[in-house]
Design an enzyme around this catalytic site. Structure first.
Site, PDB file in Angstrom:
ATOM      1  N   ASP A 272       0.550  -1.361  -0.081  1.00 36.68           N
ATOM      2  CA  ASP A 272       0.141   0.041  -0.040  1.00 36.68           C
ATOM      3  C   ASP A 272       1.181   1.266   0.123  1.00 36.68           C
ATOM      4  OD1 ASP A 272      -2.157   1.900   0.059  1.00 36.68           O
ATOM      5  OD2 ASP A 272      -3.229   0.742   1.452  1.00 36.68           O
TER       6      ASP A 272
HETATM    7  C1  NOJ Z   1      -4.078   3.980   0.268  1.00 41.04           C
HETATM    8  C2  NOJ Z   1      -5.276   2.941   0.358  1.00 41.04           C
HETATM    9  O1  NOJ Z   1      -5.265   2.308   1.586  1.00 41.04           O
HETATM   10  C3  NOJ Z   1      -5.229   1.794  -0.866  1.00 41.04           C
HETATM   11  O2  NOJ Z   1      -6.882   1.197  -0.785  1.00 41.04           O
HETATM   12  C4  NOJ Z   1      -5.467   2.530  -2.104  1.00 41.04           C
HETATM   13  O3  NOJ Z   1      -5.551   1.740  -3.243  1.00 41.04           O
HETATM   14  C5  NOJ Z   1      -3.996   3.551  -2.278  1.00 41.04           C
HETATM   15  N1  NOJ Z   1      -3.936   4.445  -1.205  1.00 41.04           N
HETATM   16  C6  NOJ Z   1      -3.586   4.105  -3.489  1.00 41.04           C
HETATM   17  O4  NOJ Z   1      -4.704   5.171  -3.516  1.00 41.04           O
END
Ligand code: NOJ
Length: 750
Positions: A272
């Site tokens: 993430d």
């Molecule tokens: C953080 C989030 O937890 C995740 O779900 C998301 O896909 C990413 N950022 C990218 O934006």
């Protein structure tokens, strides 16, 4: 019964050998720096920011870019990668396409309430086509974290509390995004996230620690991921959260043992956003180098946005701290996706080659999804539907009646509020001048506390035949990092309900929210409640049709609605414990005799001030007609391991209007090697019935569907006695039983 899209599986299986050869050949030509470049995903953002990446892309230092949605910028960067970098490896372009792109469908939790994999698949397909047309080839969806805590803001993005429902609908989303063939124009790679356990964040605080025993992890949190992997999902994303002391982004057990070794996943795992350097914030590692080492060895193939792999991996390899085999395996997973997507053959944005769906049709899909996602929680005295002939005037009141943006919900970067039909607009469009509409906003936002608009609201209700209150939460109150400790109606909304009630007219609430709310303090003042989640672009058009009976509500709750927030976590598939509560063994706080030393009812598991039942159970959802379930029958009452039985019921529409019903099958394994949930959803069918019509609804229950992870955390199918129920919610009463026996045993027929 999970039906996996075998077309997807077979396709990837067929090309597996070719893929392997292509991946191996390319890997063989890559320098270490180029390999590490593939493992690096950078933020693109707006066009100007993205163009800054050109030099890095040309040098082979970037494998993927996220958040660029301008086709000319996508093509410009792709051209640098394909035509100017040494090996010409195309880029992945990632984006959070969560519940629609331009056309916004209900939030995923609302889509889960449809209990309809078909509409969920269609919605994802529309989103893929719209996103692919501007150059997105990878979405960070579906989010299939089991969510049992409505305080958690990200419950909005989830498919609810049930592993079976989330598995089926997660697979439907994967199929919608990826299609039968990832290389086909308009298909985009899906990403099952967040692996794993994110939904169990302590007290629902986003990013908080999770402690999930392995048995619970395997029986509850992992099944949707397993199903997505079996359905051919291209990628997975690790969770931000700490799982039992080892953050998911460094969790070798999850990423190697379970995902690769047990499930055979061969795609790519992305971290993430900056979750690799965050390993040091967690306190697992001391510096970026250690964090990169831990993540790479655990099996995180691509670093989202942090640049830590790009900065650290080469040295770590030189020092022998990360083996070349680890790097090669990671890069192989990334290249495999690029080959599967056909990017080497068609790297550029080519909307003209893509199947198109006319805007009107996309809006119809969004409307259908909204129609099937709105749950009728309560309908006293059949107040709904309102009759356009008998209701001469309505007061439309509330901060969310006419909010094109707020009804779209969380994660709608690319959604177009200009396309939104609000509740007020929907009612006007449907009724024209047939019914007089008095609109009073009453509260500036869902959080407002000023009651200055209440007099006007009361006056409008007083002057009208009925009041429709559009209440709930603005979009910003749910989603990532937007958790709440008190999940009642925010601001002065409960007061507004009581104020409008005083007009003495029927009061209907339409509640738009990103999570289940605790409605206990307002429910008695409302004659009817339509729970609409954040219903998306066409929410208002769908709501108008439901309010005025053009269509009957048919959605079912994918998550339990607590009576009090202190009951959380409360979910239907709980364990019974040794002292289960019952009406006879519980007493509520106001009924305890004064100065009592002990209550006479005995000691059981419940809250004195909330009882043990939720306000609305999982699977609940009313209709404008009534359904009767009868004649439950099993074709066998003894099921041999390896066989299947068929459970059937007669379902009759005993009311006056045609409507869909979602018939649900629940099973209980009475005695297990580990204790088993009191009920588990094992099947559902959405069927449409005309008034008076009866249909036989059947469910196939295979012995595999009864498998679970036992005491030593291996999957077992255990002989024993089972109960089952079929009906309209998790509280279904129509009951049957069967025995599961060893493969060789006698099989009796009833
Ligand atoms: C953080 C989030 O937890 C995740 O779900 C998301 O896909 C990413 N950022 C990218 O934006």
């Amino acid at each position: 019964m999970i039906t996996v899209n075998t077309a997807v599986a077979e396709h990837s299986h067929d090309t597996e050998a070719t893929l392997d050869r292509r991946v191996e050949a390319l890997l063989g030509r890559m320098t270490l720096a180029e390999k590490i470049g593939q493992m690096n995903q950078l933020f693109g953002g707006d066009g100007a920011a993205a163009r800054v990446l050109r030099d890095d892309i040309r040098a082979g230092n970037v494998g993927a870019v996220l958040n660029v949605v301008e086709p000319d910028v996508v093509d410009e960067l792709q051209r640098v990668a394909v035509e100017q970098s040494r090996l010409g490896i195309p880029l992945l372009f990632g984006r959070d396409v969560i519940h629609g792109f331009r056309t916004v469908l209900p939030i995923p939790l609302g889509q889960a309430a449809t209990f309809n994999p078909g509409i969920v698949r269609d919605g994802a397909r529309v989103a893929a086509l719209e996103a692919a047309a501007v150059g997105v080839n990878w979405t960070f969806a579906p989010m299939i974290d089991i969510a049992r805590d409505p305080r958690w803001g990200r419950i909005a993005e989830s498919l609810g509390e049930d592993p079976y429902l989330a598995s089926l609908l997660g697979v439907a989303m994967v199929e919608g995004f990826q299609g039968d063939d990832l290389a086909a124009p308009g298909a985009i790679a899906a990403c099952a996230k967040h692996f794993a356990g994110y939904g169990a964040a302590e007290s629902g605080r986003d990013y908080a620690t999770t402690n999930i025993p392995e048995n619970e992890l395997r029986n509850v949190y992992l099944p949707p991921f397993r199903a997505a992997v079996d359905a051919g999902v291209a990628t997975l994303m690790t969770s931000f959260s700490d799982l039992n002391g080892v953050p998911a982004t460094a969790n070798t057990f999850l990423l190697r043992q379970v995902l690769r070794d047990e499930w055979g996943f061969r795609g790519c795992v992305v971290s993430d956003w900056s979750s690799i350097p965050q390993l040091s914030v967690h306190g697992l590692t001391a510096c970026d180098a250690d964090a990169a080492q831990e993540a790479a060895i655990a099996g995180v193939d691509m670093d989202m946005a942090s640049g830590v792999y790009a900065a650290q991996l080469a040295r770590l390899v030189e020092q022998g701290r990360v083996g070349l085999d680890v790097i090669d395996a990671a890069v192989a997973g990334i290249l495999r996706i690029k080959f599967r997507l056909g990017l080497f053959e068609r790297p550029y944005v080519e909307p003209q080659t893509m199947p198109t769906v006319a805007l009107d049709e996309r809006l119809q899909i969004a409307k259908q999804a909204a129609l099937q996602s709105v749950v009728l929680l309560k309908n006293d005295a059949g107040i709904l539907p309102l009759s356009p002939t008998q209701t001469k005037s309505v007061a439309v009141i509330g901060p969310l009646a006419d909010e094109p943006y707020e009804q779209l919900g969380t994660w709608i970067f690319d959604g177009d509020p200009a396309l939104s039909v609000t509740g007020l607009q929907g009612i006007r469009d449907l009724l024209g001048s047939q019914v007089e509409i008095r609109y009073v906003r009453a509260l500036e936002t869902s959080r407002s506390r000023s009651t200055t608009g209440f007099d006007a609201a009361l006056a409008a209700a007083y002057a009208s035949d009925a009041a429709i209150l559009f209440l709930g939460e603005e979009s910003i109150l749910s989603g990532e990092a937007h958790s709440r400790a008190d999940i009642g109606l925010p601001g002065a909304q409960a007061e507004l309900v009581r104020c409008v009630r005083a007009a003495g007219k029927p009061v209907v609430a339409v509640i738009l929210a990103g999570r289940p709310l605790v409605l206990t303090d307002v429910i008695d003042d409302l004659d009817a409640v339509l729970f609409a989640w954040h219903p998306g672009t066409m929410g208002g058009a769908a709501l108008a049709e439901l309010l005025f009976g053009v269509e009957s509500p048919s959605a079912k709750l994918p998550v339990t609605f607590p009576r009090a927030v202190g009951q959380v976590p409360i979910h239907y598939n709980q364990k019974q414990g040794g002292k289960p509560p019952s009406p006879e063994t519980t007493i509520l706080i106001d009924d305890i005799p004064v100065r009592a030393r002990q209550t006479s009812v005995g000691n059981t598991s419940y809250h004195l001030d909330a009882g043990y039942r939720p306000l609305f159970p999982f699977g609940h959802g009313l209709s404008y007609t009534t359904f009767e379930y009868s004649n439950l029958r099993l074709d066998h009452t003894v099921l041999r391991i390896g066989d299947a039985l068929t459970v059937s019921v007669d379902l009759t529409n005993t009311g006056l209007v045609a409507a869909d019903e979602v018939a649900q099958l629940y099973v209980r394994d009475l005695v297990g090697n580990v204790t088993r949930p009191v009920r588990e959803l094992k099947g559902f069918r959405r069927v449409r019935l005309a008034p008076g019509e009866t249909v036989a609804v059947s469910f196939r229950l295979g012995s595999d569907d009864l498998a679970f992870f036992g005491r030593n955390n291996t999957e077992i199918v255990e002989p024993g006695e089972f109960h089952l129920w079929v009906g309209s919610s998790s509280e279904a009463r129509l009951h049957g039983a069967f025995s599961l026996v060893d493969a060789g045993a006698e099989r009796a027929t009833p």
